[in-house]
Design a protein around this motif. Structure first.
Motif, mmCIF file in Angstrom:
data_model
loop_
_atom_site.group_PDB
_atom_site.id
_atom_site.type_symbol
_atom_site.label_atom_id
_atom_site.label_comp_id
_atom_site.label_asym_id
_atom_site.label_seq_id
_atom_site.Cartn_x
_atom_site.Cartn_y
_atom_site.Cartn_z
ATOM 1 N N ASP A 183 0.865 -1.184 0.000
ATOM 2 C CA ASP A 183 0.000 0.000 0.000
ATOM 3 C C ASP A 183 0.897 1.229 0.000
ATOM 4 O O ASP A 183 1.541 1.543 1.002
ATOM 5 C CB ASP A 183 -0.917 -0.017 1.231
ATOM 6 C CG ASP A 183 -1.919 1.135 1.237
ATOM 7 O OD1 ASP A 183 -1.969 1.889 0.242
ATOM 8 O OD2 ASP A 183 -2.657 1.274 2.226
ATOM 9 N N VAL A 184 0.942 1.919 -1.135
ATOM 10 C CA VAL A 184 1.804 3.095 -1.306
ATOM 11 C C VAL A 184 1.006 4.349 -0.968
ATOM 12 O O VAL A 184 -0.060 4.588 -1.526
ATOM 13 C CB VAL A 184 2.318 3.186 -2.761
ATOM 14 C CG1 VAL A 184 3.252 4.381 -2.916
ATOM 15 C CG2 VAL A 184 3.018 1.902 -3.168
ATOM 16 N N GLY A 185 1.527 5.171 -0.059
ATOM 17 C CA GLY A 185 0.771 6.339 0.398
ATOM 18 C C GLY A 185 -0.404 5.885 1.233
ATOM 19 O O GLY A 185 -1.550 6.216 0.960
ATOM 20 N N CYS A 186 -0.109 5.121 2.280
ATOM 21 C CA CYS A 186 -1.144 4.377 3.007
ATOM 22 C C CYS A 186 -2.101 5.232 3.814
ATOM 23 O O CYS A 186 -3.191 4.770 4.178
ATOM 24 C CB CYS A 186 -0.493 3.334 3.905
ATOM 25 S SG CYS A 186 0.581 4.030 5.200
ATOM 26 N N GLY A 187 -1.738 6.490 4.145
ATOM 27 C CA GLY A 187 -2.656 7.330 4.914
ATOM 28 C C GLY A 187 -3.019 6.700 6.241
ATOM 29 O O GLY A 187 -2.156 6.335 7.037
ATOM 30 N N SER A 188 -4.306 6.503 6.471
ATOM 31 C CA SER A 188 -4.780 5.914 7.732
ATOM 32 C C SER A 188 -4.451 4.436 7.836
ATOM 33 O O SER A 188 -4.562 3.843 8.899
ATOM 34 C CB SER A 188 -6.295 6.083 7.844
ATOM 35 O OG SER A 188 -6.957 5.283 6.878
ATOM 36 N N GLY A 189 -4.086 3.827 6.707
ATOM 37 C CA GLY A 189 -3.832 2.397 6.693
ATOM 38 C C GLY A 189 -5.053 1.570 6.380
ATOM 39 O O GLY A 189 -4.998 0.338 6.375
ATOM 40 N N CYS B 266 3.659 2.092 3.190
ATOM 41 C CA CYS B 266 4.563 3.227 3.377
ATOM 42 C C CYS B 266 3.826 4.527 3.094
ATOM 43 O O CYS B 266 2.793 4.548 2.419
ATOM 44 C CB CYS B 266 5.797 3.109 2.477
ATOM 45 S SG CYS B 266 5.450 3.282 0.704
ATOM 46 N N ASP B 267 4.372 5.601 3.622
ATOM 47 C CA ASP B 267 3.852 6.945 3.354
ATOM 48 C C ASP B 267 4.975 7.927 3.636
ATOM 49 O O ASP B 267 5.771 7.717 4.562
ATOM 50 C CB ASP B 267 2.636 7.255 4.232
ATOM 51 C CG ASP B 267 1.763 8.361 3.644
ATOM 52 O OD1 ASP B 267 2.266 9.496 3.517
ATOM 53 O OD2 ASP B 267 0.601 8.100 3.305
ATOM 54 N N THR B 268 5.044 8.989 2.845
ATOM 55 C CA THR B 268 6.098 9.987 3.064
ATOM 56 C C THR B 268 5.742 10.951 4.190
ATOM 57 O O THR B 268 6.588 11.733 4.622
ATOM 58 C CB THR B 268 6.356 10.785 1.769
ATOM 59 O OG1 THR B 268 5.132 11.365 1.313
ATOM 60 C CG2 THR B 268 6.922 9.873 0.682
ATOM 61 N N ASP B 269 4.502 10.907 4.673
ATOM 62 C CA ASP B 269 4.046 11.779 5.754
ATOM 63 C C ASP B 269 4.163 11.044 7.085
ATOM 64 O O ASP B 269 3.517 10.015 7.282
ATOM 65 C CB ASP B 269 2.594 12.189 5.508
ATOM 66 C CG ASP B 269 2.017 13.021 6.644
ATOM 67 O OD1 ASP B 269 2.802 13.634 7.394
ATOM 68 O OD2 ASP B 269 0.784 13.047 6.797
ATOM 69 N N GLY C 197 8.498 6.891 4.027
ATOM 70 C CA GLY C 197 9.326 7.026 2.848
ATOM 71 C C GLY C 197 8.616 6.456 1.634
ATOM 72 O O GLY C 197 7.467 6.031 1.704
ATOM 73 N N PRO C 198 9.308 6.427 0.471
ATOM 74 C CA PRO C 198 8.693 5.971 -0.772
ATOM 75 C C PRO C 198 8.804 4.462 -0.951
ATOM 76 O O PRO C 198 9.512 3.774 -0.206
ATOM 77 C CB PRO C 198 9.503 6.712 -1.833
ATOM 78 C CG PRO C 198 10.878 6.802 -1.219
ATOM 79 C CD PRO C 198 10.656 6.989 0.260
ATOM 80 N N ILE D 77 5.761 7.979 -10.271
ATOM 81 C CA ILE D 77 6.334 6.774 -9.653
ATOM 82 C C ILE D 77 6.044 5.507 -10.461
ATOM 83 O O ILE D 77 6.262 4.397 -9.976
ATOM 84 C CB ILE D 77 5.831 6.593 -8.200
ATOM 85 C CG1 ILE D 77 4.319 6.312 -8.169
ATOM 86 C CG2 ILE D 77 6.193 7.795 -7.348
ATOM 87 C CD1 ILE D 77 3.805 5.951 -6.772
ATOM 88 N N ALA D 78 5.580 5.661 -11.694
ATOM 89 C CA ALA D 78 5.169 4.506 -12.504
ATOM 90 C C ALA D 78 6.274 3.458 -12.627
ATOM 91 O O ALA D 78 6.030 2.254 -12.476
ATOM 92 C CB ALA D 78 4.714 4.967 -13.885
ATOM 93 N N SER D 79 7.489 3.886 -12.910
ATOM 94 C CA SER D 79 8.583 2.922 -13.101
ATOM 95 C C SER D 79 8.858 2.138 -11.822
ATOM 96 O O SER D 79 9.184 0.946 -11.869
ATOM 97 C CB SER D 79 9.852 3.630 -13.578
ATOM 98 O OG SER D 79 10.296 4.565 -12.614
ATOM 99 N N ASP D 80 8.729 2.795 -10.664
ATOM 100 C CA ASP D 80 8.950 2.111 -9.388
ATOM 101 C C ASP D 80 7.855 1.090 -9.117
ATOM 102 O O ASP D 80 8.130 -0.010 -8.623
ATOM 103 C CB ASP D 80 9.000 3.131 -8.241
ATOM 104 C CG ASP D 80 10.171 4.085 -8.376
ATOM 105 O OD1 ASP D 80 11.313 3.600 -8.543
ATOM 106 O OD2 ASP D 80 9.944 5.301 -8.341
#
Length: 278
Positions: free
Chosen positions: A149-155, A171-174, A198-199, A222-225
């Motif tokens: 889950d990329v940019g998971c927020g609340s999870g 993960c989340d950058t916040d 992190g990313p 982030i498409a390539s990742d």
């Protein structure tokens, strides 16, 4: 407890979803959604928040090239039991097989229950993008799948995948989002395999399903990742896409097979499958 609190009633003329996203980003507390807007309550003065909403409305007008008005009513109220009133305005969300509810509401028998308090989270299942992703998780995540889950927020989406029996990284950058995701996992008696600030680039794993409920521009960036971390035949659940940016995202992921398109209001969730030779 103070003898009074501040109440700010927000009534946008249009684009309620965008105002909701903005409030989620700027408010340290939850807010109540009404049919035509939002109610924010706090023991702290809300004048700065009110000014910020006005600035957002003006920026939105410039960005969209259309009139977007917002009516703001700030008042000072007696602090009787506004928390109980606020709780009454938060309703559970049922998206089969998930039942998302605040902790003061009872779980529902026969459902996969997810307890999340709005004041502690950035995702409660009410927003169309979250709801669409939950439908996709329900359909495409299988037991023992490895899920990211990329940019998971609340999870909430990661928790939903775990409830379906998946092994989940998030993960989340916040940092606040990471903290909330951890709190909500503990609240639901589950755990992530890995959770970090992190990313996705910090992961060396390869996944069966990757969920990315972010915004169109970031999905492109982030498409390539995402492609690198997805197994052949794996599923990408891409969301947070306004309909006017859908083509831009589809062009970026054109080597993938479009498996499903889920539309709610002006928001689009794309489910795409990685081909074996990708």
């Amino acid at each position: 407890m103070q003898d009074f609190y501040y109440m700010l009633v927000v009534k946008p003329s249009s684009h309620l979803e965008l105002f909701s996203d903005f409030l989620v980003d700027i408010l340290p507390v939850g807010f109540e959604e009404t049919d035509d807007g939002f109610i924010i309550r706090s023991e702290e003065d809300l004048e700065t928040i009110s000014w910020g909403i006005e600035q957002f409305s003006e920026a939105l007008q410039r960005a969209l090239g259309e009139v977007v008005d917002v009516e703001l009513t700030l008042s000072k109220e007696k602090n009787d039991d506004w928390i109980a009133q606020y709780q009454q305005g938060i309703t559970p969300v049922e998206i089969d097989p998930f039942y998302i509810h605040p902790t003061w509401e009872a779980p529902k028998e026969g459902m996969l229950n997810i307890a999340i308090d709005p004041a502690l989270a950035f995702g409660t299942g009410h927003h169309p993008t979250t709801a669409s992703c939950l439908r996709a998780v329900a359909k495409y995540v299988k037991p023992d799948d490895e899920v990211m889950d990329v940019g998971c927020g609340s999870g909430i989406l990661a928790i939903a995948a775990i409830k379906k029996g998946a092994i989940v990284d998030a993960c989340d950058t916040d940092p606040l989002s990471v903290e909330n995701a951890l709190v909500n996992a503990e609240q639901n008696d589950i755990s992530y395999r890995n959770l970090w600030e992190g990313p996705i680039q910090e992961s060396d794993a390869v996944y069966d399903v990757i969920i990315a409920n972010i915004v169109a521009d970031v999905l492109v960036f982030i498409a390539s990742d995402l492609k690198k971390r997805l197994r052949d035949g794996g599923i990408l659940i891409l969301s947070g896409i306004m309909d006017k940016y859908e083509d831009k995202v589809l062009r970026t992921y054109k080597s993938f097979e479009l498996t499903e398109r889920i539309v709610e209001n002006e928001w689009v969730t794309l489910v795409v499958t990685k081909k074996g030779n990708e």
